[in-house]
Motif scaffolding. Structure first.
Motif, PDB file in Angstrom:
ATOM      1  N   TRP A 240       0.829  -1.203   0.000  1.00 60.38           N
ATOM      2  CA  TRP A 240       0.000   0.000   0.000  1.00 60.38           C
ATOM      3  C   TRP A 240       0.869   1.260   0.000  1.00 60.38           C
ATOM      4  N   LYS A 241       1.936   1.250   0.786  1.00 60.11           N
ATOM      5  CA  LYS A 241       2.837   2.404   0.821  1.00 60.11           C
ATOM      6  C   LYS A 241       3.430   2.665  -0.559  1.00 60.11           C
ATOM      7  N   ASP A 242       3.841   1.597  -1.247  1.00 58.03           N
ATOM      8  CA  ASP A 242       4.379   1.767  -2.599  1.00 58.03           C
ATOM      9  C   ASP A 242       3.295   2.251  -3.560  1.00 58.03           C
ATOM     10  N   LEU A 243       2.094   1.749  -3.387  1.00 56.08           N
ATOM     11  CA  LEU A 243       0.995   2.137  -4.257  1.00 56.08           C
ATOM     12  C   LEU A 243       0.756   3.643  -4.202  1.00 56.08           C
ATOM     13  N   VAL A 244       0.841   4.208  -3.000  1.00 58.77           N
ATOM     14  CA  VAL A 244       0.545   5.624  -2.801  1.00 58.77           C
ATOM     15  C   VAL A 244       1.771   6.499  -3.019  1.00 58.77           C
ATOM     16  N   LEU A 245       2.942   6.038  -2.555  1.00 62.22           N
ATOM     17  CA  LEU A 245       4.129   6.900  -2.526  1.00 62.22           C
ATOM     18  C   LEU A 245       5.196   6.550  -3.556  1.00 62.22           C
ATOM     19  N   ASN A 246       5.207   5.294  -4.010  1.00 65.03           N
ATOM     20  CA  ASN A 246       6.280   4.874  -4.908  1.00 65.03           C
ATOM     21  C   ASN A 246       5.738   3.968  -6.009  1.00 65.03           C
ATOM     22  N   PRO A 247       4.878   4.469  -6.889  1.00 61.75           N
ATOM     23  CA  PRO A 247       4.250   3.628  -7.919  1.00 61.75           C
ATOM     24  C   PRO A 247       5.244   2.961  -8.854  1.00 61.75           C
ATOM     25  N   GLY A 248       6.433   3.534  -8.988  1.00 60.29           N
ATOM     26  CA  GLY A 248       7.434   2.924  -9.855  1.00 60.29           C
ATOM     27  C   GLY A 248       7.900   1.574  -9.373  1.00 60.29           C
ATOM     28  N   ALA A 249       7.650   1.253  -8.088  1.00 56.98           N
ATOM     29  CA  ALA A 249       8.091  -0.025  -7.523  1.00 56.98           C
ATOM     30  C   ALA A 249       7.411  -1.212  -8.197  1.00 56.98           C
ATOM     31  N   CYS A 252       5.449  -1.148 -13.701  1.00 57.67           N
ATOM     32  CA  CYS A 252       4.390  -1.114 -14.718  1.00 57.67           C
ATOM     33  C   CYS A 252       4.398   0.264 -15.375  1.00 57.67           C
ATOM     34  N   PRO A 253       4.823   0.358 -16.617  1.00 53.20           N
ATOM     35  CA  PRO A 253       4.923   1.673 -17.276  1.00 53.20           C
ATOM     36  C   PRO A 253       3.600   2.426 -17.349  1.00 53.20           C
ATOM     37  N   LEU A 254       2.490   1.691 -17.330  1.00 54.66           N
ATOM     38  CA  LEU A 254       1.174   2.331 -17.458  1.00 54.66           C
ATOM     39  C   LEU A 254       0.674   2.907 -16.140  1.00 54.66           C
ATOM     40  N   PHE A 255       1.402   2.639 -15.052  1.00 51.11           N
ATOM     41  CA  PHE A 255       0.922   3.065 -13.735  1.00 51.11           C
ATOM     42  C   PHE A 255       1.852   4.101 -13.124  1.00 51.11           C
ATOM     43  N   SER A 256       1.297   5.278 -12.843  1.00 49.45           N
ATOM     44  CA  SER A 256       2.101   6.326 -12.212  1.00 49.45           C
ATOM     45  C   SER A 256       1.407   6.975 -11.026  1.00 49.45           C
ATOM     46  N   ASP A 257       0.092   6.695 -10.857  1.00 41.64           N
ATOM     47  CA  ASP A 257      -0.634   7.275  -9.727  1.00 41.64           C
ATOM     48  C   ASP A 257      -1.895   6.467  -9.485  1.00 41.64           C
ATOM     49  N   ILE A 258      -2.302   6.407  -8.228  1.00 42.41           N
ATOM     50  CA  ILE A 258      -3.463   5.613  -7.846  1.00 42.41           C
ATOM     51  C   ILE A 258      -4.744   6.112  -8.507  1.00 42.41           C
ATOM     52  N   SER A 259      -4.764   7.388  -8.898  1.00 41.33           N
ATOM     53  CA  SER A 259      -5.961   7.933  -9.554  1.00 41.33           C
ATOM     54  C   SER A 259      -6.252   7.227 -10.868  1.00 41.33           C
ATOM     55  N   GLN A 260      -5.213   6.649 -11.496  1.00 36.07           N
ATOM     56  CA  GLN A 260      -5.437   5.906 -12.738  1.00 36.07           C
ATOM     57  C   GLN A 260      -6.318   4.685 -12.495  1.00 36.07           C
ATOM     58  N   ILE A 261      -6.136   4.044 -11.355  1.00 36.15           N
ATOM     59  CA  ILE A 261      -6.962   2.879 -11.022  1.00 36.15           C
ATOM     60  C   ILE A 261      -8.366   3.324 -10.645  1.00 36.15           C
ATOM     61  N   TYR A 262      -8.472   4.442  -9.943  1.00 30.23           N
ATOM     62  CA  TYR A 262      -9.800   4.971  -9.612  1.00 30.23           C
ATOM     63  C   TYR A 262     -10.664   5.133 -10.858  1.00 30.23           C
ATOM     64  N   ARG A 263     -10.030   5.494 -11.967  1.00 31.14           N
ATOM     65  CA  ARG A 263     -10.778   5.811 -13.183  1.00 31.14           C
ATOM     66  C   ARG A 263     -11.200   4.569 -13.972  1.00 31.14           C
ATOM     67  N   ILE A 264     -10.723   3.386 -13.572  1.00 31.36           N
ATOM     68  CA  ILE A 264     -11.058   2.153 -14.287  1.00 31.36           C
ATOM     69  C   ILE A 264     -12.275   1.505 -13.630  1.00 31.36           C
ATOM     70  N   ARG A 265     -13.379   1.475 -14.335  1.00 27.75           N
ATOM     71  CA  ARG A 265     -14.586   0.836 -13.796  1.00 27.75           C
ATOM     72  C   ARG A 265     -14.375  -0.672 -13.737  1.00 27.75           C
ATOM     73  N   THR A 266     -14.662  -1.271 -12.596  1.00 24.76           N
ATOM     74  CA  THR A 266     -14.503  -2.714 -12.435  1.00 24.76           C
ATOM     75  C   THR A 266     -15.537  -3.440 -13.299  1.00 24.76           C
ATOM     76  N   PRO A 267     -15.103  -4.333 -14.197  1.00 25.01           N
ATOM     77  CA  PRO A 267     -16.049  -5.074 -15.049  1.00 25.01           C
ATOM     78  C   PRO A 267     -17.045  -5.868 -14.206  1.00 25.01           C
ATOM     79  N   SER A 268     -18.273  -5.938 -14.657  1.00 27.21           N
ATOM     80  CA  SER A 268     -19.342  -6.558 -13.866  1.00 27.21           C
ATOM     81  C   SER A 268     -19.103  -8.033 -13.597  1.00 27.21           C
ATOM     82  N   ARG A 269     -18.317  -8.708 -14.441  1.00 25.68           N
ATOM     83  CA  ARG A 269     -18.121 -10.149 -14.241  1.00 25.68           C
ATOM     84  C   ARG A 269     -17.449 -10.458 -12.909  1.00 25.68           C
TER      85      ARG A 269
END
Length: 478
Positions: A240-249, A252-269
């Motif tokens: 969790w600490k890395d997720l919030v403070l050190n996303p580079g850990a 994943c080149p596509l991930f730089s901030d937790i807000s990116q995950i917030y914006r992804i709607r979880t598929p209904s399946r």
């Protein structure tokens, strides 16, 4: 003669699927042992042989190696018929299967992964859905342990299959991460069996997060909701600490901030994964067939069948609310009928909560998509029940409206202080979309309603007044 497949239950009609499997076995039993016939079976003969082989494996486990070898010799469809048939047995009969047959099902699943069988992902998902949340009985604990072990044991084989294998890993990750939220909090936490299972689940989920974070992101924003339940667990605290403070850990080149995950709607399946097939059928029956005012008998039956048998099962309310909001969207005909609406079912589910933390997580499940709502990716039906529950509870059940409205306002101010602008935008967009869609005529339904606590109305009014100022901030967020 083969052993029985199902536990006998008096006064229960013979199951058609079990009968078909048994009859196919009786027809082909003489050719299931070596030397195998050299003739090529017709399509009809092949399907009959497939059913016979499955029945033989499930009832005569000692012969499974020979039977599977025969299947390898005759397979013409990439094992699609065999895996689909096995998944049907899991969906329809698993609860009634004898213990030895359940063991053979898990073994079959592992073998189908190894050969890259067509449909093995659906078979794994069917098995995942048989794990019941809040059930700490021997059978359920065994199944959960075996499945977690299977995912770890077949890790490389699953990753090699870009489609089904990786999708199955995501489903397993969602299931075990959600189950960990219960397994790390339950009063049974000191039980040796649960401790071993919990460690296995932690090993799998942390492996996914550290080695396959891009796959984890496919789960969407509910990944964050579930991880927050595990921050107190040492292995997840560091993640969790890395997720919030050190996303580079996460590499994943596509991930730089937790807000990116917030914006992804979880598929209904994913929301179907924590409901057994029977639980899903009964909930959909409630939402599509019963009239408002006539549902109490079925609700009482549902409670006694799925929730009331064990206080620990109360946490299923969280999964049921996410399912109702995000995976069951009624047709226009149902919406304009007198069938019980979703908001009323959710109101009943909230009343089922006895523990404070379950109630809080249930409310979060109800409002979660509000916090990050974006018209471009989100669905208005996912957020509709929360507003209707608040509005329709007035004036008779104003305490419900007060409680939900206060919780929503607390989320805006406290859920993620560093990203408050994003959350405020999501909630304001939710109100705007719901009024434009005609779910309610206007936000006045709450801001001008009698009975709501004046301080709450004042806070809501202040939030809604920020809409114009927030439009400018929205461009900066984008």
């Amino acid at each position: 003669m083969a052993e029985n497949l199902l536990r006998p239950q008096p006064y229960l009609a013979e199951n058609p699927l079990e009968r078909t499997l048994r009859e196919s076995f009786d027809t082909n039993r003489r050719i299931l042992d070596p030397p195998f016939p050299l003739s090529i079976p017709t399509p009809e003969e092949y399907l009959c042989l497939t059913r016979a082989i499955l029945y033989s494996i499930l009832t005569e486990g000692r012969t499974r190696g020979i039977r599977l070898k025969y299947l390898h010799a005759i397979v013409v469809d990439g094992y699609a018929s065999f895996t689909a048939l096995t998944a049907s047995v899991v969906d329809e009969l698993f609860e009634r299967l004898l213990d030895d047959a359940k063991e053979q099902i898990v073994w079959i699943a592992g073998e189908m992964v190894e050969v890259g069988a067509q449909g093995f992902g659906d078979l794994l998902v069917s098995l995942l859905r048989q794990v019941v949340g809040g059930d700490y009985g021997d059978g359920n604990m065994w199944l959960c342990f075996e499945e977690a072990s299977l995912f770890l044991r077949k890790w490389s084989a699953l990753l090699e299959e870009d489609g089904e294998g990786r999708s199955a890993l995501c489903c397993g990750f969602y299931c075990f991460l959600r189950l960990l939220g219960d397994h790390c909090r339950t009063r049974w936490s000191g039980d040796e069996r649960l401790s071993a299972l919990r460690q296995l689940e932690i090993d799998f989920c942390t492996k996914m997060l550290k080695e396959q974070f891009s796959l984890c992101m496919n789960v969407g924003r509910d990944l964050i909701r579930m991880l927050q339940d595990l921050v107190h667990v040492p292995e997840f605290h560091e993640i969790w600490k890395d997720l919030v403070l050190n996303p580079g850990a996460f590499g994943c080149p596509l991930f730089s901030d937790i807000s990116q995950i917030y914006r992804i709607r979880t598929p209904s399946r994913y929301f179907l994964l924590r409901l057994t097939p029977e639980m899903e059928r009964q909930m959909r029956f409630l939402l599509t067939n019963l009239k408002l005012g006539g549902q109490k008998r079925h609700q009482a039956w549902f409670w006694n069948k799925f929730l009331g048998t064990n206080p620990e099962r109360e946490t299923l309310v969280i999964d049921l609310i996410r399912f109702v909001c995000c995976a069951h969207h009624p047709t226009k005909e149902v919406l304009h009928s007198d069938i019980i609406p979703r908001w009323a079912v959710i109101g009943w589910l909230l009343k089922c909560c006895r523990k404070n933390y379950v109630e809080a997580n249930a409310k979060l499940a109800l409002f979660y998509d509000w916090l990050f709502f974006d018209e471009r990716v989100d669905k208005v039906m996912n957020i509709e029940p929360a507003l209707l529950l608040m509005v329709c509870s007035l004036p008779q059940y104003v305490a419900i409206t007060d409680s939900l409205l206060e919780f929503l306002l607390l989320l805006v101010d406290n859920y993620d202080v560093d990203r408050m602008a994003l959350i405020t935008r999501g909630v304001l967009t939710s109100f705007d979309v719901l009024t434009r869609s005609g779910v309610v005529p206007s936000s006045d339904a709450l801001t001008s309603a009698e009975g709501i606590s004046p301080p709450l109305k004042e806070r809501l009014g202040a939030l809604l007044l920020r809409k114009e100022d927030h439009s400018a901030e929205a461009h900066a967020i984008d």
